[in-house]
Design a protein around this motif. Structure first.
Motif, PDB file in Angstrom:
ATOM      1  N   GLU A  20       1.844  -8.263  10.105  1.00 41.13           N
ATOM      2  CA  GLU A  20       2.646  -7.178  10.458  1.00 41.13           C
ATOM      3  C   GLU A  20       2.981  -6.312   9.270  1.00 41.13           C
ATOM      4  OE1 GLU A  20       5.772  -9.908  13.112  1.00 41.13           O
ATOM      5  OE2 GLU A  20       6.268  -9.741  11.051  1.00 41.13           O
ATOM      6  N   ALA A  21       2.919  -4.940   9.535  1.00 43.76           N
ATOM      7  CA  ALA A  21       3.073  -4.092   8.690  1.00 43.76           C
ATOM      8  C   ALA A  21       4.365  -3.382   8.725  1.00 43.76           C
ATOM      9  CB  ALA A  21       2.239  -3.124   8.954  1.00 43.76           C
ATOM     10  N   TYR A  22       5.240  -3.096   7.640  1.00 45.76           N
ATOM     11  CA  TYR A  22       6.611  -2.624   7.532  1.00 45.76           C
ATOM     12  C   TYR A  22       6.801  -1.595   6.713  1.00 45.76           C
ATOM     13  CZ  TYR A  22       8.173  -7.289   9.598  1.00 45.76           C
ATOM     14  OH  TYR A  22       8.057  -8.192  10.660  1.00 45.76           O
ATOM     15  N   VAL A  23       7.694  -0.550   6.902  1.00 47.31           N
ATOM     16  CA  VAL A  23       8.040   0.434   5.994  1.00 47.31           C
ATOM     17  C   VAL A  23       9.569   0.373   5.946  1.00 47.31           C
ATOM     18  CG1 VAL A  23       8.125   3.068   5.683  1.00 47.31           C
ATOM     19  CG2 VAL A  23       6.118   1.805   6.444  1.00 47.31           C
ATOM     20  N   ASP A  24      10.043   0.167   4.864  1.00 47.30           N
ATOM     21  CA  ASP A  24      11.679   0.099   4.744  1.00 47.30           C
ATOM     22  C   ASP A  24      12.293  -0.691   5.886  1.00 47.30           C
ATOM     23  OD1 ASP A  24      11.704   2.059   2.720  1.00 47.30           O
ATOM     24  OD2 ASP A  24      11.813   3.869   4.303  1.00 47.30           O
ATOM     25  N   GLU A  25      11.536  -1.802   6.016  1.00 44.47           N
ATOM     26  CA  GLU A  25      12.098  -3.049   6.716  1.00 44.47           C
ATOM     27  C   GLU A  25      12.036  -2.698   8.331  1.00 44.47           C
ATOM     28  OE1 GLU A  25      15.484  -4.637   5.680  1.00 44.47           O
ATOM     29  OE2 GLU A  25      15.402  -4.436   3.423  1.00 44.47           O
ATOM     30  N   GLU A  26      11.288  -1.465   8.595  1.00 47.31           N
ATOM     31  CA  GLU A  26      11.029  -1.176  10.012  1.00 47.31           C
ATOM     32  C   GLU A  26       9.511  -1.646  10.357  1.00 47.31           C
ATOM     33  OE1 GLU A  26      10.492   2.531  13.234  1.00 47.31           O
ATOM     34  OE2 GLU A  26      10.869   2.903  10.833  1.00 47.31           O
ATOM     35  N   PHE A  55       0.889  -1.431  -0.220  1.00 52.87           N
ATOM     36  CA  PHE A  55      -0.008  -0.032   0.058  1.00 52.87           C
ATOM     37  C   PHE A  55       0.900   1.172   0.006  1.00 52.87           C
ATOM     38  CE2 PHE A  55      -2.033  -3.392   2.236  1.00 52.87           C
ATOM     39  CZ  PHE A  55      -3.366  -3.720   1.664  1.00 52.87           C
ATOM     40  N   THR A  56       0.352   2.491  -0.546  1.00 51.09           N
ATOM     41  CA  THR A  56       1.094   3.518  -0.560  1.00 51.09           C
ATOM     42  C   THR A  56       0.180   4.713   0.330  1.00 51.09           C
ATOM     43  OG1 THR A  56       2.037   3.129  -2.602  1.00 51.09           O
ATOM     44  CG2 THR A  56       2.077   5.469  -1.851  1.00 51.09           C
ATOM     45  N   VAL A  57       0.765   5.208   1.204  1.00 48.96           N
ATOM     46  CA  VAL A  57      -0.070   6.094   2.139  1.00 48.96           C
ATOM     47  C   VAL A  57      -0.382   7.249   1.482  1.00 48.96           C
ATOM     48  CG1 VAL A  57       0.095   7.534   4.140  1.00 48.96           C
ATOM     49  CG2 VAL A  57       1.262   5.452   3.950  1.00 48.96           C
ATOM     50  N   LYS A  58      -1.901   7.722   1.317  1.00 53.19           N
ATOM     51  CA  LYS A  58      -2.354   8.684   0.533  1.00 53.19           C
ATOM     52  C   LYS A  58      -2.796   9.838   1.515  1.00 53.19           C
ATOM     53  CE  LYS A  58      -4.801   5.600  -2.304  1.00 53.19           C
ATOM     54  NZ  LYS A  58      -4.909   4.486  -1.944  1.00 53.19           N
ATOM     55  N   THR A  99       4.426   6.668   9.996  1.00 52.16           N
ATOM     56  CA  THR A  99       4.599   6.657   8.716  1.00 52.16           C
ATOM     57  C   THR A  99       4.177   7.879   7.998  1.00 52.16           C
ATOM     58  OG1 THR A  99       4.310   4.193   8.825  1.00 52.16           O
ATOM     59  CG2 THR A  99       4.502   5.025   6.550  1.00 52.16           C
ATOM     60  N   ALA A 100       5.089   8.004   7.028  1.00 54.63           N
ATOM     61  CA  ALA A 100       5.013   9.374   6.207  1.00 54.63           C
ATOM     62  C   ALA A 100       4.211   9.328   5.098  1.00 54.63           C
ATOM     63  CB  ALA A 100       6.272  10.131   5.842  1.00 54.63           C
ATOM     64  N   LEU A 101       3.366  10.382   4.695  1.00 58.18           N
ATOM     65  CA  LEU A 101       2.622  10.549   3.476  1.00 58.18           C
ATOM     66  C   LEU A 101       3.554   9.779   2.156  1.00 58.18           C
ATOM     67  CD1 LEU A 101      -0.015  11.566   2.157  1.00 58.18           C
ATOM     68  CD2 LEU A 101       1.126  13.708   1.858  1.00 58.18           C
ATOM     69  N   ASN A 102       2.985   9.116   1.501  1.00 58.69           N
ATOM     70  CA  ASN A 102       3.612   8.514   0.082  1.00 58.69           C
ATOM     71  C   ASN A 102       4.600   7.398   0.250  1.00 58.69           C
ATOM     72  OD1 ASN A 102       2.187  10.335  -1.521  1.00 58.69           O
ATOM     73  ND2 ASN A 102       3.749  11.966  -1.083  1.00 58.69           N
ATOM     74  N   LYS A 103       4.875   6.956   1.739  1.00 61.81           N
ATOM     75  CA  LYS A 103       5.562   5.824   1.877  1.00 61.81           C
ATOM     76  C   LYS A 103       5.037   4.694   1.478  1.00 61.81           C
ATOM     77  CE  LYS A 103       9.123   6.029   3.982  1.00 61.81           C
ATOM     78  NZ  LYS A 103      10.537   6.044   3.249  1.00 61.81           N
ATOM     79  N   THR A 104       5.747   3.551   1.161  1.00 59.79           N
ATOM     80  CA  THR A 104       5.129   2.146   0.871  1.00 59.79           C
ATOM     81  C   THR A 104       5.098   1.437   2.085  1.00 59.79           C
ATOM     82  OG1 THR A 104       6.173   2.268  -1.235  1.00 59.79           O
ATOM     83  CG2 THR A 104       5.604   0.346  -0.264  1.00 59.79           C
ATOM     84  N   VAL A 105       3.930   0.953   2.570  1.00 58.97           N
ATOM     85  CA  VAL A 105       3.659  -0.048   3.565  1.00 58.97           C
ATOM     86  C   VAL A 105       3.525  -1.401   2.969  1.00 58.97           C
ATOM     87  CG1 VAL A 105       2.436  -0.443   5.673  1.00 58.97           C
ATOM     88  CG2 VAL A 105       2.694   1.933   4.899  1.00 58.97           C
ATOM     89  N   SER A 106       4.295  -2.402   3.504  1.00 57.63           N
ATOM     90  CA  SER A 106       4.342  -3.946   3.050  1.00 57.63           C
ATOM     91  C   SER A 106       3.671  -4.638   4.242  1.00 57.63           C
ATOM     92  CB  SER A 106       5.644  -4.428   3.013  1.00 57.63           C
ATOM     93  OG  SER A 106       5.623  -5.887   2.850  1.00 57.63           O
ATOM     94  N   VAL A 107       2.431  -5.192   3.840  1.00 58.59           N
ATOM     95  CA  VAL A 107       1.517  -5.754   5.143  1.00 58.59           C
ATOM     96  C   VAL A 107       1.476  -7.186   4.745  1.00 58.59           C
ATOM     97  CG1 VAL A 107      -0.447  -5.892   6.061  1.00 58.59           C
ATOM     98  CG2 VAL A 107      -0.001  -3.919   5.264  1.00 58.59           C
ATOM     99  N   GLN A 108       2.002  -8.236   5.702  1.00 57.89           N
ATOM    100  CA  GLN A 108       2.125  -9.574   5.657  1.00 57.89           C
ATOM    101  C   GLN A 108       1.224 -10.356   6.546  1.00 57.89           C
ATOM    102  OE1 GLN A 108       6.496 -10.004   6.555  1.00 57.89           O
ATOM    103  NE2 GLN A 108       6.984  -8.670   4.970  1.00 57.89           N
ATOM    104  N   ALA A 109       0.357 -11.140   6.157  1.00 54.95           N
ATOM    105  CA  ALA A 109      -0.711 -11.810   6.785  1.00 54.95           C
ATOM    106  C   ALA A 109      -0.115 -13.264   6.720  1.00 54.95           C
ATOM    107  CB  ALA A 109      -1.852 -11.609   6.391  1.00 54.95           C
ATOM    108  N   LYS A 110      -0.490 -13.920   8.025  1.00 50.67           N
ATOM    109  CA  LYS A 110      -0.179 -15.195   7.833  1.00 50.67           C
ATOM    110  C   LYS A 110      -1.135 -15.967   8.688  1.00 50.67           C
ATOM    111  CE  LYS A 110       3.110 -16.458  10.832  1.00 50.67           C
ATOM    112  NZ  LYS A 110       4.440 -16.852  11.352  1.00 50.67           N
TER     113      LYS A 110
END
Length: 122
Positions: free
Chosen positions: A93-99, A9-12, A68-79
């Motif tokens: 878990e949700a990550y931005v730049d591996e954080e 996702f990208t933060v709008k 998380t700043a505007l326009n950053k990419t968020v990686s969401v992993q569901a298991k």
């Protein structure tokens, strides 16, 4: 073995705490982070459904750990971690730049679309 899935996702601007009124800063709002998480679990669960079914969220325990700043990419992993009848449990878990910015335990249930909608009172 249970399934896993990742969605990006990208933060709008419309998803910031400032825009939705859940805070006063232009950062990803907690409600939208939760929506990202539920959407990822819902997408993962979709392979378990027939055409008359859908899934509904029924419980979520969430921690929002970092801004998380505007326009950053968020990686969401569901298991998927459990299945009990028509109720599925996910660790997300949700990550931005591996954080790690957020984590949750989420339960979803399979429901018949028509029966579920029939419960709504006009």
């Amino acid at each position: 073995m249970f399934n896993a899935f990742e969605k990006i996702f990208t933060v709008k601007e419309s998803e910031t705490a400032e825009a939705v009124g859940s805070g006063g800063l232009p950062v990803l709002s907690t409600p939208h982070m939760i929506a990202y998480m539920e959407n990822t679990a819902m997408t993962l669960m979709s392979s378990e459904l027939n055409e008359n079914d859908t899934s509904v969220g029924m419980e979520i325990h969430v921690q929002h750990l970092a801004p998380t700043a505007l326009n950053k990419t968020v990686s969401v992993q569901a298991k998927q971690v459990d299945k009990s009848g028509k109720v599925f449990t996910y660790e997300i878990e949700a990550y931005v730049d591996e954080e790690l910015i957020g984590k949750a335990t989420h339960k979803r249930a399979i429901v018949d679309k028509e029966k579920f909608m029939a419960k709504i009172k006009p």
